[in-house]
Scaffold this motif. Sequence first.
Motif, PDB file in Angstrom:
ATOM      1  N   MET A 132       7.371  56.752  -1.949  1.00  0.00           N
ATOM      2  CA  MET A 132       6.535  56.075  -2.749  1.00  0.00           C
ATOM      3  C   MET A 132       6.695  56.851  -4.113  1.00  0.00           C
ATOM      4  SD  MET A 132       5.147  53.492  -1.687  1.00  0.00           S
ATOM      5  CE  MET A 132       3.608  53.690  -2.652  1.00  0.00           C
ATOM      6  N   ASP A 133       6.997  58.125  -4.136  1.00  0.00           N
ATOM      7  CA  ASP A 133       7.041  58.825  -5.714  1.00  0.00           C
ATOM      8  C   ASP A 133       8.221  58.536  -6.314  1.00  0.00           C
ATOM      9  OD1 ASP A 133       4.826  60.398  -4.601  1.00  0.00           O
ATOM     10  OD2 ASP A 133       6.094  61.947  -4.071  1.00  0.00           O
ATOM     11  N   GLU A 134       9.239  57.825  -5.640  1.00  0.00           N
ATOM     12  CA  GLU A 134      10.346  57.240  -6.591  1.00  0.00           C
ATOM     13  C   GLU A 134      10.210  56.300  -7.258  1.00  0.00           C
ATOM     14  OE1 GLU A 134      12.890  56.722  -3.166  1.00  0.00           O
ATOM     15  OE2 GLU A 134      13.475  58.853  -2.965  1.00  0.00           O
ATOM     16  N   ILE A 135       8.934  55.484  -6.898  1.00  0.00           N
ATOM     17  CA  ILE A 135       8.627  53.997  -7.680  1.00  0.00           C
ATOM     18  C   ILE A 135       8.100  54.712  -8.866  1.00  0.00           C
ATOM     19  CG2 ILE A 135       7.157  52.194  -7.712  1.00  0.00           C
ATOM     20  CD1 ILE A 135       7.294  52.062  -4.502  1.00  0.00           C
ATOM     21  N   LYS A 136       8.527  53.806 -10.027  1.00  0.00           N
ATOM     22  CA  LYS A 136       8.247  54.207 -11.483  1.00  0.00           C
ATOM     23  C   LYS A 136       7.153  53.253 -11.779  1.00  0.00           C
ATOM     24  CE  LYS A 136      12.889  56.015 -12.710  1.00  0.00           C
ATOM     25  NZ  LYS A 136      13.994  55.856 -13.429  1.00  0.00           N
ATOM     26  N   HIS A 137       6.242  53.666 -12.847  1.00  0.00           N
ATOM     27  CA  HIS A 137       5.204  52.611 -13.214  1.00  0.00           C
ATOM     28  C   HIS A 137       5.241  52.367 -14.644  1.00  0.00           C
ATOM     29  CE1 HIS A 137       3.501  52.369  -9.352  1.00  0.00           C
ATOM     30  NE2 HIS A 137       3.793  53.568  -9.041  1.00  0.00           N
ATOM     31  N   THR A 138       5.680  51.543 -15.229  1.00  0.00           N
ATOM     32  CA  THR A 138       5.684  50.951 -16.588  1.00  0.00           C
ATOM     33  C   THR A 138       4.865  49.879 -17.079  1.00  0.00           C
ATOM     34  OG1 THR A 138       7.432  49.612 -16.393  1.00  0.00           O
ATOM     35  CG2 THR A 138       8.062  51.830 -16.620  1.00  0.00           C
ATOM     36  N   TYR A 139       4.522  49.817 -18.339  1.00  0.00           N
ATOM     37  CA  TYR A 139       3.838  48.735 -18.962  1.00  0.00           C
ATOM     38  C   TYR A 139       4.612  47.915 -19.806  1.00  0.00           C
ATOM     39  CZ  TYR A 139      -0.321  50.773 -16.888  1.00  0.00           C
ATOM     40  OH  TYR A 139      -1.041  51.469 -15.876  1.00  0.00           O
ATOM     41  N   ILE A 140       4.689  46.474 -19.852  1.00  0.00           N
ATOM     42  CA  ILE A 140       5.578  45.812 -20.623  1.00  0.00           C
ATOM     43  C   ILE A 140       4.540  45.059 -21.266  1.00  0.00           C
ATOM     44  CG2 ILE A 140       7.184  43.988 -20.833  1.00  0.00           C
ATOM     45  CD1 ILE A 140       8.556  45.512 -18.361  1.00  0.00           C
ATOM     46  N   GLN A 141       4.696  44.856 -22.552  1.00  0.00           N
ATOM     47  CA  GLN A 141       3.932  44.027 -23.490  1.00  0.00           C
ATOM     48  C   GLN A 141       4.290  42.430 -23.386  1.00  0.00           C
ATOM     49  OE1 GLN A 141       1.233  45.228 -25.275  1.00  0.00           O
ATOM     50  NE2 GLN A 141       0.383  43.593 -25.919  1.00  0.00           N
ATOM     51  N   VAL A 142       3.553  41.529 -22.649  1.00  0.00           N
ATOM     52  CA  VAL A 142       4.127  40.273 -22.531  1.00  0.00           C
ATOM     53  C   VAL A 142       2.880  39.300 -22.799  1.00  0.00           C
ATOM     54  CG1 VAL A 142       4.604  38.621 -20.551  1.00  0.00           C
ATOM     55  CG2 VAL A 142       5.676  40.992 -20.435  1.00  0.00           C
ATOM     56  N   ASN A 143       3.518  38.167 -23.641  1.00  0.00           N
ATOM     57  CA  ASN A 143       2.615  37.034 -24.217  1.00  0.00           C
ATOM     58  C   ASN A 143       1.162  37.741 -24.458  1.00  0.00           C
ATOM     59  OD1 ASN A 143       4.697  35.427 -23.471  1.00  0.00           O
ATOM     60  ND2 ASN A 143       4.131  35.613 -21.327  1.00  0.00           N
ATOM     61  N   GLY A 144       1.172  38.850 -25.070  1.00  0.00           N
ATOM     62  CA  GLY A 144      -0.266  39.198 -25.874  1.00  0.00           C
ATOM     63  C   GLY A 144      -1.036  40.035 -24.752  1.00  0.00           C
ATOM     64  N   LEU A 145      -0.457  40.593 -23.663  1.00  0.00           N
ATOM     65  CA  LEU A 145      -1.046  41.429 -22.642  1.00  0.00           C
ATOM     66  C   LEU A 145       0.000  42.587 -22.248  1.00  0.00           C
ATOM     67  CD1 LEU A 145      -2.474  38.616 -20.273  1.00  0.00           C
ATOM     68  CD2 LEU A 145      -3.852  39.850 -22.183  1.00  0.00           C
ATOM     69  N   LYS A 146      -0.588  43.587 -21.750  1.00  0.00           N
ATOM     70  CA  LYS A 146       0.079  44.712 -21.316  1.00  0.00           C
ATOM     71  C   LYS A 146       0.158  44.658 -19.754  1.00  0.00           C
ATOM     72  CE  LYS A 146      -1.659  48.923 -21.487  1.00  0.00           C
ATOM     73  NZ  LYS A 146      -2.284  50.065 -21.921  1.00  0.00           N
ATOM     74  N   LEU A 147       1.192  44.470 -19.129  1.00  0.00           N
ATOM     75  CA  LEU A 147       1.190  44.026 -17.750  1.00  0.00           C
ATOM     76  C   LEU A 147       2.002  45.286 -17.103  1.00  0.00           C
ATOM     77  CD1 LEU A 147       2.432  40.406 -17.510  1.00  0.00           C
ATOM     78  CD2 LEU A 147       0.094  41.419 -17.686  1.00  0.00           C
TER      79      LEU A 147
END
Length: 317
Positions: free
Chosen positions: A1-16
């Motif tokens: 599970m530690d290998e899974i990376k978490h990012t945020y992508i700006q999409v259609n006016g929202l941060k997903l």
Amino acid sequence: MDEIKHTYIQVNGLKLHVATIGSDSSPAVVFLHGFPEIWYTWRHQMIAVANAGFRAIAPDYRGYGLSDIPAKPEETLFVDLVNDTASILESLAISKVFVIGKDFGAMVAYIFSLFHPEKVAGVITLGVPYRPPGFHKSHQVLPEGFYIRRWQEPGRAEADFGRFDAKTVVRKIYIMFSSSEIPIASENQEIMDLVDPSTPLPSWFTEDDLAVYGDLYQKSGFETPLQVPYRSFKEKIGSQQDPSDLKIEAPALLIMGEEDYVFKFPGTEEYLKSGEVKKYVPNLDIIYLPQGCHFVQEQFPDQVNQLILDFLSHNKY
């Protein structure tokens, strides 16, 4: 599970929020969750496909998990989730992808496949087959206490859920949806009261797992999840051509637990076993898992992982 990376992508006016694992140059697999789930529902599958040489991508939909809540959750539509998925893939420079959807995520996966056939190498759904437009009308033959009808009623679920913290709501729904019976309340009973507080979690779903879900739904609340899927089933998708003209031509697989309560929705078993579903998804294979409930990806991760890997390997681009 530690290998899974978490990012945020700006999409259609929202941060997903998007969870990923695997090499950027590997063939991509996007995982679309259902309810009451978030990206974490795919934890077993993400690691398995990454170990097999694929890139796993699991977003939280808008209004779910760690993703931003839209300004007007009550106006969210299925098509918003489809467009968000397309935008996430575009942001990650992915031009072709395997799409895997669970529960109502199957609808997002299939609509995406209809809108973007050139991007789809194959589509896998768990627990829910492709439904032609208008299929939701079959819900109307079920009693007033049917959970979908109750949750479509403005304010009813909000009041019902509001008696408990988010973790307890998720616990009750997980237990309820793990049953082979359709959740239907009596006239003077609320849906949350269908589950006795002393009922244990399913053996394959731990208190630690529940804590992850509970924390994320505590953040997001249930306003967007009640809107999509439950209050958006009548949404008109795309052009209003004859539903029989809508075909998903990509290779497709449906994984269905034989004990999944969705099987008991009016017309569902006949729709699948008669082959009518193949009018719309001609290249579909269906695999039934004995003793499988609505959460087969968590209940039987090894079996589901192998089915997914076999499909990906066979259709690798």
